[in-house]
Write a protein that holds these residues in place. Structure first.
Motif, PDB file in Angstrom:
ATOM      1  N   PHE A  16       0.832  -1.197   0.000  1.00  0.00           N
ATOM      2  CA  PHE A  16       0.000   0.000   0.000  1.00  0.00           C
ATOM      3  C   PHE A  16       0.863   1.240   0.000  1.00  0.00           C
ATOM      4  CE2 PHE A  16      -2.012   3.404   2.449  1.00  0.00           C
ATOM      5  CZ  PHE A  16      -3.076   3.682   1.611  1.00  0.00           C
ATOM      6  N   ALA A  17       1.900   1.228   0.846  1.00  0.00           N
ATOM      7  CA  ALA A  17       2.784   2.393   0.927  1.00  0.00           C
ATOM      8  C   ALA A  17       3.504   2.597  -0.400  1.00  0.00           C
ATOM      9  CB  ALA A  17       3.782   2.219   2.061  1.00  0.00           C
ATOM     10  N   THR A  18       3.926   1.522  -1.037  1.00  0.00           N
ATOM     11  CA  THR A  18       4.612   1.632  -2.317  1.00  0.00           C
ATOM     12  C   THR A  18       3.664   2.174  -3.379  1.00  0.00           C
ATOM     13  OG1 THR A  18       6.031  -0.204  -1.699  1.00  0.00           O
ATOM     14  CG2 THR A  18       5.951   0.370  -4.012  1.00  0.00           C
ATOM     15  N   GLY A  19       2.435   1.696  -3.409  1.00  0.00           N
ATOM     16  CA  GLY A  19       1.452   2.211  -4.360  1.00  0.00           C
ATOM     17  C   GLY A  19       1.149   3.675  -4.101  1.00  0.00           C
ATOM     18  N   PHE A  20       0.992   4.018  -2.842  1.00  0.00           N
ATOM     19  CA  PHE A  20       0.744   5.406  -2.460  1.00  0.00           C
ATOM     20  C   PHE A  20       1.926   6.280  -2.837  1.00  0.00           C
ATOM     21  CE2 PHE A  20       1.151   8.785   0.741  1.00  0.00           C
ATOM     22  CZ  PHE A  20      -0.013   9.490   0.461  1.00  0.00           C
ATOM     23  N   GLN A  21       3.125   5.783  -2.541  1.00  0.00           N
ATOM     24  CA  GLN A  21       4.326   6.548  -2.873  1.00  0.00           C
ATOM     25  C   GLN A  21       4.447   6.764  -4.383  1.00  0.00           C
ATOM     26  OE1 GLN A  21       7.460   4.289  -1.070  1.00  0.00           O
ATOM     27  NE2 GLN A  21       7.229   5.281   0.923  1.00  0.00           N
ATOM     28  N   SER A  22       4.128   5.737  -5.154  1.00  0.00           N
ATOM     29  CA  SER A  22       4.224   5.906  -6.604  1.00  0.00           C
ATOM     30  C   SER A  22       3.209   6.918  -7.105  1.00  0.00           C
ATOM     31  CB  SER A  22       4.055   4.572  -7.321  1.00  0.00           C
ATOM     32  OG  SER A  22       2.756   4.053  -7.106  1.00  0.00           O
TER      33      SER A  22
END
Length: 118
Positions: A16-22
């Motif tokens: 989730f954090a990676t998707g949000f960060q992207s």
């Protein structure tokens, strides 16, 4: 909670954090591109207006004043409202990195170093 569940839970949070960060990084990239386009438009607008102002002022201001008398003549010409407005527009368009740089640029246009050292 079992270790397997903890790992799975942390992995979902990481995804989730990676998707949000992207998404955030993509948004920042779009903002940077838009900002670059705006700066480019602003530069073209200011350079066009600055060139027109410089042409107009070249007729009025032949060059920096060399003597105190020339500076006094320039000061007397500033009583004319239209000349004062043109001079103000021209000098403010010179700009600079900071206030000191801006003032130095203005002083170079108005008078020579020899004049200012008197």
């Amino acid at each position: 909670m079992s270790i397997l569940r903890k790992i799975f839970s942390k992995r979902r949070q990481f995804c989730f954090a990676t998707g949000f960060q992207s998404k955030v990084l993509l948004g920042l990239q779009n903002i940077e591109e838009a900002q670059a386009q705006i700066f480019q438009m602003l530069r073209s607008l200011t350079s066009a207006s600055k060139a027109a102002e410089e042409e107009d002022l070249e007729e009025i201001l032949s060059g920096p004043a060399d003597t105190v008398e020339e500076l006094e003549q320039l000061c007397n010409r500033l009583t004319d409202h239209s000349f004062k407005k043109q001079m103000t527009c021209y000098l403010t368009s010179l700009g600079g990195r900071n206030i000191g740089d801006t003032i130095r640029r203005m002083l170079r246009k108005v008078g020579t170093n020899a004049l200012w050292s008197n």
